[in-house]
Design a protein around this motif. Structure first.
Motif, PDB file in Angstrom:
ATOM      1  N   TYR A   3       2.628 -43.459  17.333  1.00 55.90           N
ATOM      2  CA  TYR A   3       1.609 -42.443  17.575  1.00 55.90           C
ATOM      3  C   TYR A   3       0.430 -42.825  16.697  1.00 55.90           C
ATOM      4  O   TYR A   3       0.587 -43.025  15.489  1.00 55.90           O
ATOM      5  N   LEU A   5      -3.800 -42.666  15.469  1.00 55.27           N
ATOM      6  CA  LEU A   5      -5.023 -41.896  15.296  1.00 55.27           C
ATOM      7  C   LEU A   5      -6.115 -42.834  14.804  1.00 55.27           C
ATOM      8  O   LEU A   5      -5.836 -43.818  14.110  1.00 55.27           O
ATOM      9  N   VAL A  95      -1.996 -36.401  11.053  1.00 55.33           N
ATOM     10  CA  VAL A  95      -3.137 -35.625  11.539  1.00 55.33           C
ATOM     11  C   VAL A  95      -3.855 -34.945  10.375  1.00 55.33           C
ATOM     12  O   VAL A  95      -5.092 -34.932  10.304  1.00 55.33           O
ATOM     13  N   ASP A 111      -7.681 -39.027  18.881  1.00 51.58           N
ATOM     14  CA  ASP A 111      -6.333 -39.356  19.337  1.00 51.58           C
ATOM     15  C   ASP A 111      -6.465 -40.371  20.469  1.00 51.58           C
ATOM     16  O   ASP A 111      -6.827 -40.008  21.585  1.00 51.58           O
ATOM     17  N   GLN A 113      -4.376 -41.733  22.294  1.00 53.40           N
ATOM     18  CA  GLN A 113      -3.520 -41.444  23.435  1.00 53.40           C
ATOM     19  C   GLN A 113      -4.281 -40.648  24.497  1.00 53.40           C
ATOM     20  O   GLN A 113      -3.988 -40.734  25.682  1.00 53.40           O
ATOM     21  N   GLN A 118      -9.482 -34.732  17.374  1.00 50.94           N
ATOM     22  CA  GLN A 118      -8.376 -33.954  16.826  1.00 50.94           C
ATOM     23  C   GLN A 118      -8.958 -32.845  15.965  1.00 50.94           C
ATOM     24  O   GLN A 118      -9.489 -33.086  14.894  1.00 50.94           O
ATOM     25  N   ARG A 124       2.037 -33.853  21.061  1.00 55.46           N
ATOM     26  CA  ARG A 124       1.561 -34.891  21.955  1.00 55.46           C
ATOM     27  C   ARG A 124       1.461 -34.350  23.377  1.00 55.46           C
ATOM     28  O   ARG A 124       2.322 -33.629  23.854  1.00 55.46           O
TER      29      ARG A 124
END
Length: 373
Positions: A3, A5, A95, A111, A113, A118, A124
């Protein structure tokens, strides 16, 4: 799966100051580079376990910015944070750190993804709303050859223009640039030959999010060479280029003498299908099926009986296989394959069940020429 950032800032925050931010987060401790004193990663105070890694500050310009609306002046500094682990609270910690880093750098935490700012810790997003990436990876024996970069660029020019780099170098900020007409393409291969004895060559392009080519020295810790590139899948679909991906994958594989290659679809900017190396050696095929694959060097006959769906094509130097017409993720392909393992387990890299980033040894079965890798 990781994950990730990104923080895009207008005011540079040093790696040392980033370490102080980690130290200010209750429950975390910074792990520092013993030479520079800069931040490498964050660890849990209670156990010393890994939480997330950190990279930055990196200089960027307008062409590097994601498709997110930034308020002028545009940011010129990038920080990357990556979580790879099984503890769900690691994302929340990452985060929190990213938000504080964004505040201190007068920037925004993104983010990748979803490429959305954020504003607060959040779960997610569902896969259907996530931004998908296409990762192409090739693997070849490390025979000391220095032409991998030149071969890649020549093939991209001929077969798949979205894969042509515009900037390249051995570190950020990238030092070289390529003209659209290819007049200085030789500089790309020359930098790899001259500078990448033990360093990776990094590159990015207008349609190419980024790419890497591992070092060519046979004394390098990896005993095979790896080349990989990442694209925004939606961008390729808008250009109508997804039908050309298999031809490009095969063309690069044949030109470079690759024994394995794959095209992976996922919702992270990082490829996740590659099997980790085992003490620098090739460890085997990935544990999950991938949308497109290439096999050569003896793998063809080993895998062919198990590619029971999709389309297999024979080429002069190997075979390619496509499970579905349209790009599909590993999760979607698991349903199509319909069995516990897509290949016999002796062909797969034996992963540590407690740590997916580690393999316990090489696969029990692999082509003879790869046993020495």
């Amino acid at each position: 799966m990781s994950y990730d950032l990104e923080v895009y800032g207008r005011t540079a925050v040093s790696s040392e100051d980033a370490a102080l931010i980690v130290a200010s987060v209750d429950g975390l401790s910074p792990r520092l580079d013993p030479i520079t004193g800069g931040l490498l990663s964050a660890e849990y105070q209670s156990s010393g376990e890994y939480c997330f890694t950190f990279e930055g500050p990196l200089r960027v310009d307008e062409s590097d910015l994601p498709d997110v609306r930034f308020v002028a002046p545009l940011p010129d500094t990038l920080y990357r944070i990556s979580v790879e682990g099984s503890r769900p609270e690691s994302v929340s910690y990452a985060v929190t750190f990213a938000q504080e880093l964004a505040r201190r750098s007068d920037g925004q935490a993104i983010d990748p993804q979803n490429e959305e700012p954020q504003s607060q810790p959040q779960r997610r997003a569902a896969r259907s709303t996530q931004k998908l990436h296409l990762h192409l990876s090739w693997f070849r024996p490390n025979d000391g050859g220095k032409e991998l970069a030149s071969d890649y660029l020549a093939t991209a020019r001929e077969e798949f223009p979205p894969a042509v780099p515009t900037r390249f170098g051995t570190h950020e900020p990238l030092q070289g640039s390529l003209a659209d007409n290819g007049v200085n393409d030789a500089e790309f291969g020359q930098m790899y030959r001259d500078k990448c004895l033990a360093k990776e060559l990094l590159f990015k392009g207008k349609s190419l999010r980024w790419g890497r080519i591992t070092a060519w020295s046979q004394s390098f810790y990896l005993r095979y060479q790896q080349l990989w590139v990442t694209f925004d899948l939606a961008a390729l679909q808008r250009m109508g280029r997804t039908d050309d991906v298999e031809r490009f994958l095969v063309a690069v594989a044949e030109r470079t003498g690759s024994y394995f290659a794959f095209a992976e679809v996922n919702a992270t900017p990082l490829k996740t299908a590659s099997s980790p190396h085992h003490v620098g050696a090739w460890s085997g095929l990935p544990e999950r099926p991938q949308w497109l694959t290439w096999y050569s060097g003896g793998y063809e006959d080993m895998v062919l009986p198990h590619l029971t769906a999709g389309v297999t094509t024979r080429h002069a130097r190997g075979i390619s296989h496509r499970w579905t017409d349209e790009p599909s993720s590993g999760e979607e392909l698991d349903v199509i394959v319909g069995r516990d393992t897509w290949l016999p387990s002796d062909l797969l890299a034996p992963a540590d069940p407690q740590n997916h980033r580690k393999v316990l040894g090489p696969a029990a079965t692999m082509p003879t020429q790869l046993n020495a890798l």
